[in-house]
Design an enzyme around this catalytic site. Structure first.
Site, PDB file in Angstrom:
ATOM      1  N   ASP A 142      40.918  79.942  67.272  1.00  0.00           N
ATOM      2  CA  ASP A 142      40.057  78.910  66.727  1.00  0.00           C
ATOM      3  C   ASP A 142      40.921  77.645  66.607  1.00  0.00           C
ATOM      4  OD1 ASP A 142      37.836  77.716  65.363  1.00  0.00           O
ATOM      5  OD2 ASP A 142      38.857  78.140  63.470  1.00  0.00           O
TER       6      ASP A 142
ATOM      7  N   ASP B  79      40.064  74.368  64.467  1.00  0.00           N
ATOM      8  CA  ASP B  79      40.089  73.669  63.182  1.00  0.00           C
ATOM      9  C   ASP B  79      40.391  74.656  62.056  1.00  0.00           C
ATOM     10  OD1 ASP B  79      39.368  71.518  64.748  1.00  0.00           O
ATOM     11  OD2 ASP B  79      37.235  71.657  64.233  1.00  0.00           O
TER      12      ASP B  79
HETATM   13 MG   LIG Z   1      38.053  77.007  61.926  1.00  0.00          MG
END
Ligand SMILES: [Mg+2]
Ligand SMILES: [Zn+2]
Length: 174
Positions: A8, A10
């Site tokens: 992922d 962010d």
């Molecule tokens: Mg995230």
């Protein structure tokens, strides 16, 4: 044969400042280059799988997303780290698309593009929708970066940060 870690973005690589997309939103999380460097040295390659509903919500456009990505790529390149590919979901959460995590679509896109054996592959995220996507896609496992929080589903590993996650994966080789 290459092996991959699905990341992922962010809250894992960069600070999650709530739909980060402007240059001034960009902050590489401390320890990211070292953690990815250790994994790279162990033969891992990296693919980003990221929900970017800010695009579907009209907060920013694809070009802004790509510019923000480039800031990340430039920083990582300085540390000798390359991201092999990025797969993002630009859709509004209510669009019912097959790619917004916790749906597995982005992971399937990564699998198809790179020939990734998902059953041998780990995902690192910071929300249960990330780890749920990994489960839905049949990944080997998932690591949740969260110091605390709700009880985790079985086979989700909790680590404090990316450095700890990297150490966990490296220990699997030992
Ligand atoms: Mg995230
Ligand atoms: Zn989508």
């Amino acid at each position: 044969m290459s092996r991959y870690v699905l990341l992922d973005r962010d809250g894992v690589l960069v600070e999650d400042t709530d739909y980060p997309h402007r240059p001034e939103d960009y902050r590489l999380l401390p320890g990211t280059v070292d953690a990815l460097g250790a994994l790279k040295d162990a033969g891992y390659r990296f693919v980003i799988v990221t929900n970017q509903s800010g695009i579907g919500r009209g907060y920013y456009d694809e070009a802004a997303f790509q510019r923000f990505q480039q800031l990340l790529f430039d920083d990582l390149a300085q540390g000798g780290i390359e991201i092999a590919g990025t797969f993002h979901c630009p859709h509004h959460p209510e669009a019912g698309c097959p790619c917004r995590k916790p749906e597995p679509g982005l992971l399937y896109q990564a699998r198809d593009a790179f020939g990734i054996a998902l059953e041998d592959t780990w995902l690192i995220g910071d929300h249960l929708r990330d780890t749920d996507a990994a489960k839905a896609a049949g990944c080997r496992g998932a690591i949740l970066l969260a110091a605390e929080g709700p009880d985790l589903p079985q086979d989700v590993v909790r680590c404090d940060d990316l450095a700890a996650a990297a150490a966990y994966l490296l220990a699997l080789d030992a």
